[in-house]
Design a protein around this motif. Structure first.
Motif, PDB file in Angstrom:
ATOM      1  N   PRO A  75      47.650  28.104  10.160  1.00  0.00           N
ATOM      2  CA  PRO A  75      48.938  28.465   9.822  1.00  0.00           C
ATOM      3  C   PRO A  75      48.648  29.816   8.830  1.00  0.00           C
ATOM      4  CG  PRO A  75      48.477  26.537   9.056  1.00  0.00           C
ATOM      5  CD  PRO A  75      47.471  26.762   9.802  1.00  0.00           C
ATOM      6  N   LYS A  76      49.547  30.873   8.978  1.00  0.00           N
ATOM      7  CA  LYS A  76      49.296  31.857   7.997  1.00  0.00           C
ATOM      8  C   LYS A  76      50.562  32.017   6.957  1.00  0.00           C
ATOM      9  CE  LYS A  76      47.292  34.513  11.217  1.00  0.00           C
ATOM     10  NZ  LYS A  76      47.450  35.753  12.304  1.00  0.00           N
ATOM     11  N   TYR A  77      51.628  31.211   7.168  1.00  0.00           N
ATOM     12  CA  TYR A  77      52.762  31.280   6.236  1.00  0.00           C
ATOM     13  C   TYR A  77      53.222  29.992   6.122  1.00  0.00           C
ATOM     14  CZ  TYR A  77      52.680  36.164   8.096  1.00  0.00           C
ATOM     15  OH  TYR A  77      52.422  37.321   8.285  1.00  0.00           O
ATOM     16  N   ARG A  78      53.739  29.641   4.790  1.00  0.00           N
ATOM     17  CA  ARG A  78      54.248  28.458   4.317  1.00  0.00           C
ATOM     18  C   ARG A  78      55.395  28.502   3.671  1.00  0.00           C
ATOM     19  NH1 ARG A  78      51.150  23.921   3.885  1.00  0.00           N
ATOM     20  NH2 ARG A  78      49.312  25.114   3.776  1.00  0.00           N
ATOM     21  N   ASN A  79      56.325  27.619   3.868  1.00  0.00           N
ATOM     22  CA  ASN A  79      57.681  27.523   2.990  1.00  0.00           C
ATOM     23  C   ASN A  79      57.392  26.751   1.760  1.00  0.00           C
ATOM     24  OD1 ASN A  79      60.154  27.273   2.110  1.00  0.00           O
ATOM     25  ND2 ASN A  79      61.114  26.108   4.098  1.00  0.00           N
ATOM     26  N   ARG A  94      63.273  29.260  11.335  1.00  0.00           N
ATOM     27  CA  ARG A  94      64.771  29.494  11.038  1.00  0.00           C
ATOM     28  C   ARG A  94      64.316  29.804   9.216  1.00  0.00           C
ATOM     29  NH1 ARG A  94      67.369  24.961  14.294  1.00  0.00           N
ATOM     30  NH2 ARG A  94      67.872  26.011  16.006  1.00  0.00           N
ATOM     31  N   TRP A  95      63.662  28.942   8.555  1.00  0.00           N
ATOM     32  CA  TRP A  95      63.525  29.040   7.022  1.00  0.00           C
ATOM     33  C   TRP A  95      63.016  30.394   6.793  1.00  0.00           C
ATOM     34  CZ3 TRP A  95      58.571  30.184   5.530  1.00  0.00           C
ATOM     35  CH2 TRP A  95      57.501  29.878   6.225  1.00  0.00           C
ATOM     36  N   LEU A  96      62.160  30.955   7.721  1.00  0.00           N
ATOM     37  CA  LEU A  96      61.546  32.227   7.339  1.00  0.00           C
ATOM     38  C   LEU A  96      62.633  33.620   7.616  1.00  0.00           C
ATOM     39  CD1 LEU A  96      59.080  34.045   6.328  1.00  0.00           C
ATOM     40  CD2 LEU A  96      58.414  33.893   8.677  1.00  0.00           C
ATOM     41  N   VAL A  97      63.436  33.303   8.667  1.00  0.00           N
ATOM     42  CA  VAL A  97      64.402  34.132   8.797  1.00  0.00           C
ATOM     43  C   VAL A  97      65.532  34.207   7.886  1.00  0.00           C
ATOM     44  CG1 VAL A  97      66.326  34.606  10.622  1.00  0.00           C
ATOM     45  CG2 VAL A  97      63.793  34.026  11.294  1.00  0.00           C
ATOM     46  N   ALA A  98      66.034  32.962   7.546  1.00  0.00           N
ATOM     47  CA  ALA A  98      66.991  32.793   6.317  1.00  0.00           C
ATOM     48  C   ALA A  98      66.564  33.559   5.211  1.00  0.00           C
ATOM     49  CB  ALA A  98      67.293  31.382   6.164  1.00  0.00           C
ATOM     50  N   ALA A  99      65.044  33.042   4.704  1.00  0.00           N
ATOM     51  CA  ALA A  99      64.648  33.897   3.383  1.00  0.00           C
ATOM     52  C   ALA A  99      64.533  35.492   3.671  1.00  0.00           C
ATOM     53  CB  ALA A  99      63.170  33.286   3.161  1.00  0.00           C
ATOM     54  N   MET A 100      64.155  35.849   4.641  1.00  0.00           N
ATOM     55  CA  MET A 100      64.167  37.178   4.773  1.00  0.00           C
ATOM     56  C   MET A 100      65.604  37.863   4.834  1.00  0.00           C
ATOM     57  SD  MET A 100      60.998  37.654   7.519  1.00  0.00           S
ATOM     58  CE  MET A 100      60.986  39.375   7.649  1.00  0.00           C
ATOM     59  N   LYS A 101      66.436  37.196   5.294  1.00  0.00           N
ATOM     60  CA  LYS A 101      67.828  37.640   5.178  1.00  0.00           C
ATOM     61  C   LYS A 101      68.337  37.628   3.814  1.00  0.00           C
ATOM     62  CE  LYS A 101      69.821  36.717   9.936  1.00  0.00           C
ATOM     63  NZ  LYS A 101      70.713  35.812  10.488  1.00  0.00           N
ATOM     64  N   SER A 102      67.868  36.794   2.991  1.00  0.00           N
ATOM     65  CA  SER A 102      68.154  36.776   1.480  1.00  0.00           C
ATOM     66  C   SER A 102      67.542  37.632   0.631  1.00  0.00           C
ATOM     67  CB  SER A 102      68.023  35.373   1.120  1.00  0.00           C
ATOM     68  OG  SER A 102      66.737  35.220   0.920  1.00  0.00           O
TER      69      SER A 102
END
Length: 122
Positions: A75-79, A94-102
């Motif tokens: 893995p390269k990215y972690r929530n 989804r968690w990454l998409v939501a964070a990027m939208k914010s």
């Protein structure tokens, strides 16, 4: 139709039961005959399920190649909230998409790096 219904209602219990057994026997024979006919047609069309399995095995061996085993991707990215990870391959979670939208950047979720790397020009 009402005449037949009246005839059945007038019959005794023993007569009705024997009629029931006779009908059940006839139905069972017809179902067996129909099943045999369908199995014969299936055998003619494709040789049955065994033949289908054999042909799929032949296709794999005729090609001669099996799918290559790929190495496990780390893995390269972690929530940080739920510790979910993403390897960077495929659709973004989804968690990454939501964070990027914010308004957050993807580099903020990178594993093993305290700060994002800045490229230096040579």
């Amino acid at each position: 139709m009402s005449i037949k219904k009246l005839e059945l209602e007038a019959m005794s219990l023993d007569d009705l039961w024997s009629l029931h057994e006779e009908i059940s026997g006839i139905l069972s024979d017809r179902i067996k005959a129909e099943k045999q006919e369908l199995e014969k047609r299936l055998a003619v069309l494709g040789g049955g399920m065994a033949a289908l399995a054999e042909t799929s095995e032949l296709r794999v061996s005729a090609i001669g190649k099996q799918r290559r085993k790929y190495p496990r991707v780390l893995p390269k990215y972690r929530n940080p909230q739920t510790s979910e990870t993403w390897s960077g391959r495929g659709k973004r979670p989804r968690w990454l998409v939501a964070a990027m939208k914010s308004g957050r950047r993807i580099e903020e979720f990178r594993i093993g790096e305290a700060a994002p790397k800045v490229r230096q020009r040579a």
